[in-house]
Design a protein around this motif. Sequence first.
Motif, PDB file in Angstrom:
ATOM      1  N   UNK A  23       0.836  -1.198   0.000  1.00  0.00           N
ATOM      2  CA  UNK A  23       0.000   0.000   0.000  1.00  0.00           C
ATOM      3  C   UNK A  23       0.872   1.249   0.000  1.00  0.00           C
ATOM      4  N   UNK A  24       0.257   2.408  -0.251  1.00  0.00           N
ATOM      5  CA  UNK A  24       0.987   3.668  -0.163  1.00  0.00           C
ATOM      6  C   UNK A  24       1.649   3.809   1.205  1.00  0.00           C
ATOM      7  N   UNK A  25       0.910   3.470   2.246  1.00  0.00           N
ATOM      8  CA  UNK A  25       1.420   3.630   3.603  1.00  0.00           C
ATOM      9  C   UNK A  25       2.592   2.683   3.856  1.00  0.00           C
ATOM     10  N   UNK A  48     -11.501   9.398  -3.751  1.00  0.00           N
ATOM     11  CA  UNK A  48     -12.121  10.565  -3.123  1.00  0.00           C
ATOM     12  C   UNK A  48     -11.084  11.371  -2.343  1.00  0.00           C
ATOM     13  N   UNK A  49     -11.357  12.657  -2.208  1.00  0.00           N
ATOM     14  CA  UNK A  49     -10.473  13.521  -1.430  1.00  0.00           C
ATOM     15  C   UNK A  49     -10.389  13.046   0.014  1.00  0.00           C
ATOM     16  N   UNK A  50     -11.506  12.592   0.560  1.00  0.00           N
ATOM     17  CA  UNK A  50     -11.527  12.094   1.938  1.00  0.00           C
ATOM     18  C   UNK A  50     -10.567  10.913   2.102  1.00  0.00           C
ATOM     19  N   UNK A  51     -10.567   9.995   1.120  1.00  0.00           N
ATOM     20  CA  UNK A  51      -9.687   8.847   1.191  1.00  0.00           C
ATOM     21  C   UNK A  51      -8.228   9.266   1.026  1.00  0.00           C
ATOM     22  N   UNK A  52      -7.974  10.205   0.145  1.00  0.00           N
ATOM     23  CA  UNK A  52      -6.603  10.683  -0.029  1.00  0.00           C
ATOM     24  C   UNK A  52      -6.081  11.319   1.250  1.00  0.00           C
ATOM     25  N   UNK A  53      -6.912  12.065   1.913  1.00  0.00           N
ATOM     26  CA  UNK A  53      -6.501  12.694   3.171  1.00  0.00           C
ATOM     27  C   UNK A  53      -6.196  11.635   4.223  1.00  0.00           C
ATOM     28  N   UNK A  54      -7.027  10.600   4.281  1.00  0.00           N
ATOM     29  CA  UNK A  54      -6.797   9.521   5.240  1.00  0.00           C
ATOM     30  C   UNK A  54      -5.454   8.845   4.992  1.00  0.00           C
ATOM     31  N   UNK A  55      -5.201   8.502   3.732  1.00  0.00           N
ATOM     32  CA  UNK A  55      -3.954   7.830   3.387  1.00  0.00           C
ATOM     33  C   UNK A  55      -2.758   8.756   3.627  1.00  0.00           C
ATOM     34  N   UNK A  56      -2.883  10.006   3.209  1.00  0.00           N
ATOM     35  CA  UNK A  56      -1.782  10.960   3.372  1.00  0.00           C
ATOM     36  C   UNK A  56      -1.441  11.172   4.843  1.00  0.00           C
ATOM     37  N   UNK A  57      -2.442  11.182   5.698  1.00  0.00           N
ATOM     38  CA  UNK A  57      -2.193  11.362   7.128  1.00  0.00           C
ATOM     39  C   UNK A  57      -1.397  10.189   7.691  1.00  0.00           C
ATOM     40  N   UNK A  58      -1.736   8.977   7.276  1.00  0.00           N
ATOM     41  CA  UNK A  58      -0.996   7.793   7.735  1.00  0.00           C
ATOM     42  C   UNK A  58       0.420   7.783   7.169  1.00  0.00           C
ATOM     43  N   UNK A  59       0.558   8.189   5.920  1.00  0.00           N
ATOM     44  CA  UNK A  59       1.892   8.265   5.331  1.00  0.00           C
ATOM     45  C   UNK A  59       2.750   9.300   6.048  1.00  0.00           C
ATOM     46  N   UNK A  60       2.140  10.406   6.440  1.00  0.00           N
ATOM     47  CA  UNK A  60       2.876  11.451   7.151  1.00  0.00           C
ATOM     48  C   UNK A  60       3.450  10.925   8.460  1.00  0.00           C
ATOM     49  N   UNK A  62       4.304   7.812   9.076  1.00  0.00           N
ATOM     50  CA  UNK A  62       5.424   6.932   8.737  1.00  0.00           C
ATOM     51  C   UNK A  62       6.666   7.742   8.378  1.00  0.00           C
ATOM     52  N   UNK A  63       6.473   8.815   7.631  1.00  0.00           N
ATOM     53  CA  UNK A  63       7.610   9.659   7.252  1.00  0.00           C
ATOM     54  C   UNK A  63       8.231  10.322   8.471  1.00  0.00           C
TER      55      UNK A  63
END
Length: 215
Positions: A23-25, A48-60, A62-63
Amino acid sequence: MTEQKSIGRLHVITDEVLQTRFSHVELAASASAGGADTIQYREKRPVSTKEMIRVAALMSLACREHGATMLIDDRVDVAAAVGATAVHLGRDDLPPYVAREILGPEAIIGGTANSVEEAVKVAKQPVDYLGVGPVFGTTSKGYRAAPMLGLERFAEICSAVDLPVIGIGSITIERVADVLAAGAYGVAVLSAVVCQPDPEAACRAFADEIARVHA
């Protein structure tokens, strides 16, 4: 060349289409653990933007654990929503000056170029680095891919601007030294990391090669 901001030398672009194992995360965690200093979240599917925000938050998260910069491709709104400190803008995205107004002066904003003329034009805008390519070609964008540059034209672009240039486009371990010698500040990689059985190990090999060249 200005380096007032911390522009990473190894950008890893996540993708769930070219490969389906990670996954992205998961890719963000593996790549940042392997030494990537910038993780770029690129999502070209109709998510969806909502899903992108969810994934981006989890990736953040990890980073942050490994001290890597979280960079969002195209979507300034998603970057702002999760507090990402960097965004990369393509030709059809928000103008850099609008992104700067939204994200503020401290954000890292990247622009895109495929020619000397385009690079010079984009470099006059409020961007901090240029993503230039494809250096050797690419299969990740299909019909939308810009013409392959080759090392000679890539070097011309690097020489024409006073900004860090990140080379992208089918960059392998064997090609890193040549791309950096042509004037690149760093490289962005996709399949050479995310499509490998062990993305963390693949990323570490790139990080080690970049360190070797700059030693």
